[in-house]
Write a protein that holds these residues in place. Structure first.
Motif, PDB file in Angstrom:
ATOM      1  N   THR A 141       0.854  -1.187   0.000  1.00 40.83           N
ATOM      2  CA  THR A 141       0.000   0.000   0.000  1.00 40.83           C
ATOM      3  C   THR A 141       0.892   1.240   0.000  1.00 40.83           C
ATOM      4  O   THR A 141       2.078   1.160   0.357  1.00 40.83           O
ATOM      5  N   PRO A 142       0.359   2.408  -0.359  1.00 33.61           N
ATOM      6  CA  PRO A 142       1.167   3.629  -0.263  1.00 33.61           C
ATOM      7  C   PRO A 142       1.687   3.864   1.157  1.00 33.61           C
ATOM      8  O   PRO A 142       2.827   4.282   1.343  1.00 33.61           O
ATOM      9  N   GLU A 143       0.867   3.549   2.169  1.00 34.09           N
ATOM     10  CA  GLU A 143       1.294   3.718   3.551  1.00 34.09           C
ATOM     11  C   GLU A 143       2.414   2.740   3.901  1.00 34.09           C
ATOM     12  O   GLU A 143       3.396   3.114   4.553  1.00 34.09           O
ATOM     13  N   GLY A 144       2.285   1.490   3.465  1.00 32.34           N
ATOM     14  CA  GLY A 144       3.318   0.496   3.702  1.00 32.34           C
ATOM     15  C   GLY A 144       4.628   0.858   3.018  1.00 32.34           C
ATOM     16  O   GLY A 144       5.710   0.671   3.573  1.00 32.34           O
ATOM     17  N   TYR A 145       4.519   1.410   1.806  1.00 29.40           N
ATOM     18  CA  TYR A 145       5.707   1.838   1.069  1.00 29.40           C
ATOM     19  C   TYR A 145       6.405   2.976   1.806  1.00 29.40           C
ATOM     20  O   TYR A 145       7.632   2.957   1.980  1.00 29.40           O
ATOM     21  N   ALA A 146       5.632   3.965   2.272  1.00 35.26           N
ATOM     22  CA  ALA A 146       6.209   5.104   2.993  1.00 35.26           C
ATOM     23  C   ALA A 146       6.898   4.636   4.268  1.00 35.26           C
ATOM     24  O   ALA A 146       7.997   5.105   4.593  1.00 35.26           O
ATOM     25  N   GLN A 147       6.280   3.715   4.991  1.00 32.57           N
ATOM     26  CA  GLN A 147       6.874   3.189   6.217  1.00 32.57           C
ATOM     27  C   GLN A 147       8.187   2.452   5.922  1.00 32.57           C
ATOM     28  O   GLN A 147       9.179   2.621   6.622  1.00 32.57           O
ATOM     29  N   PHE A 148       8.183   1.644   4.878  1.00 41.22           N
ATOM     30  CA  PHE A 148       9.386   0.904   4.504  1.00 41.22           C
ATOM     31  C   PHE A 148      10.510   1.865   4.117  1.00 41.22           C
ATOM     32  O   PHE A 148      11.651   1.700   4.538  1.00 41.22           O
ATOM     33  N   MET A 149      10.169   2.882   3.306  1.00 40.38           N
ATOM     34  CA  MET A 149      11.196   3.828   2.859  1.00 40.38           C
ATOM     35  C   MET A 149      11.758   4.613   4.040  1.00 40.38           C
ATOM     36  O   MET A 149      12.959   4.869   4.090  1.00 40.38           O
ATOM     37  N   GLN A 150      10.911   4.982   4.979  1.00 44.21           N
ATOM     38  CA  GLN A 150      11.373   5.706   6.161  1.00 44.21           C
ATOM     39  C   GLN A 150      12.288   4.812   7.007  1.00 44.21           C
ATOM     40  O   GLN A 150      13.320   5.260   7.492  1.00 44.21           O
ATOM     41  N   ALA A 151      11.919   3.560   7.158  1.00 41.89           N
ATOM     42  CA  ALA A 151      12.692   2.629   7.975  1.00 41.89           C
ATOM     43  C   ALA A 151      14.041   2.298   7.357  1.00 41.89           C
ATOM     44  O   ALA A 151      15.002   2.020   8.072  1.00 41.89           O
ATOM     45  N   THR A 152      14.123   2.324   6.038  1.00 40.50           N
ATOM     46  CA  THR A 152      15.375   1.944   5.368  1.00 40.50           C
ATOM     47  C   THR A 152      16.184   3.141   4.899  1.00 40.50           C
ATOM     48  O   THR A 152      17.252   2.966   4.326  1.00 40.50           O
ATOM     49  N   ARG A 153      15.669   4.336   5.121  1.00 43.12           N
ATOM     50  CA  ARG A 153      16.389   5.550   4.683  1.00 43.12           C
ATOM     51  C   ARG A 153      17.697   5.636   5.434  1.00 43.12           C
ATOM     52  O   ARG A 153      17.750   5.520   6.654  1.00 43.12           O
ATOM     53  N   GLN A 154      18.768   5.841   4.692  1.00 40.87           N
ATOM     54  CA  GLN A 154      20.076   5.961   5.316  1.00 40.87           C
ATOM     55  C   GLN A 154      20.335   7.434   5.609  1.00 40.87           C
ATOM     56  O   GLN A 154      19.955   8.303   4.826  1.00 40.87           O
ATOM     57  N   PRO A 155      20.974   7.729   6.735  1.00 37.79           N
ATOM     58  CA  PRO A 155      21.274   9.129   7.044  1.00 37.79           C
ATOM     59  C   PRO A 155      22.199   9.711   5.988  1.00 37.79           C
ATOM     60  O   PRO A 155      22.979   8.976   5.374  1.00 37.79           O
ATOM     61  N   PRO A 156      22.095  11.015   5.752  1.00 39.54           N
ATOM     62  CA  PRO A 156      22.982  11.640   4.758  1.00 39.54           C
ATOM     63  C   PRO A 156      24.450  11.443   5.143  1.00 39.54           C
ATOM     64  O   PRO A 156      24.789  11.417   6.322  1.00 39.54           O
ATOM     65  N   HIS A 157      25.265  11.283   4.118  1.00 36.25           N
ATOM     66  CA  HIS A 157      26.707  11.112   4.336  1.00 36.25           C
ATOM     67  C   HIS A 157      27.284  12.396   4.891  1.00 36.25           C
ATOM     68  O   HIS A 157      27.122  13.466   4.321  1.00 36.25           O
ATOM     69  N   GLN A 158      27.947  12.319   6.028  1.00 34.36           N
ATOM     70  CA  GLN A 158      28.538  13.497   6.650  1.00 34.36           C
ATOM     71  C   GLN A 158      30.034  13.424   6.491  1.00 34.36           C
ATOM     72  O   GLN A 158      30.648  12.382   6.663  1.00 34.36           O
ATOM     73  N   GLU A 159      30.596  14.592   6.162  1.00 35.27           N
ATOM     74  CA  GLU A 159      32.053  14.643   6.034  1.00 35.27           C
ATOM     75  C   GLU A 159      32.692  14.489   7.405  1.00 35.27           C
ATOM     76  O   GLU A 159      32.178  14.973   8.406  1.00 35.27           O
ATOM     77  N   GLN A 160      33.792  13.814   7.425  1.00 32.59           N
ATOM     78  CA  GLN A 160      34.511  13.654   8.695  1.00 32.59           C
ATOM     79  C   GLN A 160      35.234  14.950   9.026  1.00 32.59           C
ATOM     80  O   GLN A 160      35.808  15.616   8.146  1.00 32.59           O
ATOM     81  N   GLU A 161      35.196  15.317  10.304  1.00 35.32           N
ATOM     82  CA  GLU A 161      35.923  16.513  10.712  1.00 35.32           C
ATOM     83  C   GLU A 161      37.402  16.200  10.763  1.00 35.32           C
ATOM     84  O   GLU A 161      37.830  15.127  11.148  1.00 35.32           O
ATOM     85  N   ARG A 162      38.173  17.166  10.396  1.00 33.17           N
ATOM     86  CA  ARG A 162      39.637  16.968  10.369  1.00 33.17           C
ATOM     87  C   ARG A 162      40.263  17.504  11.609  1.00 33.17           C
ATOM     88  O   ARG A 162      39.959  18.395  12.223  1.00 33.17           O
TER      89      ARG A 162
END
Length: 111
Positions: A90-111
């Motif tokens: 369902t659209p709701e199931g898809y949204a839940q799955f995408m939210q659960a599997t969303r990876q955090p944005p890649h953050q640059e390492q501080e030097r």
């Protein structure tokens, strides 16, 4: 809702109706969207339209009903071993799955 992509590639679906999708979807690592039969997957957004000799055209009411039913439910793709599997949801199931599997944005390492 009509989704238009940046690059157009026509792929015949059973004769007259066509999928218009981004031809570079795989190379651009666009998300898997819909399975086409058992042989291909649309990556990224797409739309289905009729095609005349010179241009895109409307689908007939019968074609609109057919493709709306065909593409209505979102699809989830997952690997089972080495096999790519697809599941309607369902659209709701898809949204839940995408939210659960969303990876955090890649953050640059501080030097």
């Amino acid at each position: 809702m009509l989704h238009i992509t940046y690059n157009y590639a026509l792929q015949t679906l059973c004769g007259a109706p066509h999928n218009v999708c981004n031809d570079n979807g795989i190379a651009e690592d666009l998300p898997l969207n819909r399975m086409l039969g058992d042989y291909d997957i649309i990556h990224g957004t797409f739309f289905v339209c009729g095609l005349t000799r010179d241009d895109f055209t409307d689908l007939t009411p019968k074609q609109m009903k057919h493709y709306e039913e065909m593409y209505h439910d979102p699809q989830l793709f997952f690997l089972l071993g080495k096999t790519l599997c697809v599941e309607h949801t369902t659209p709701e199931g898809y949204a839940q799955f995408m939210q659960a599997t969303r990876q955090p944005p890649h953050q640059e390492q501080e030097r």
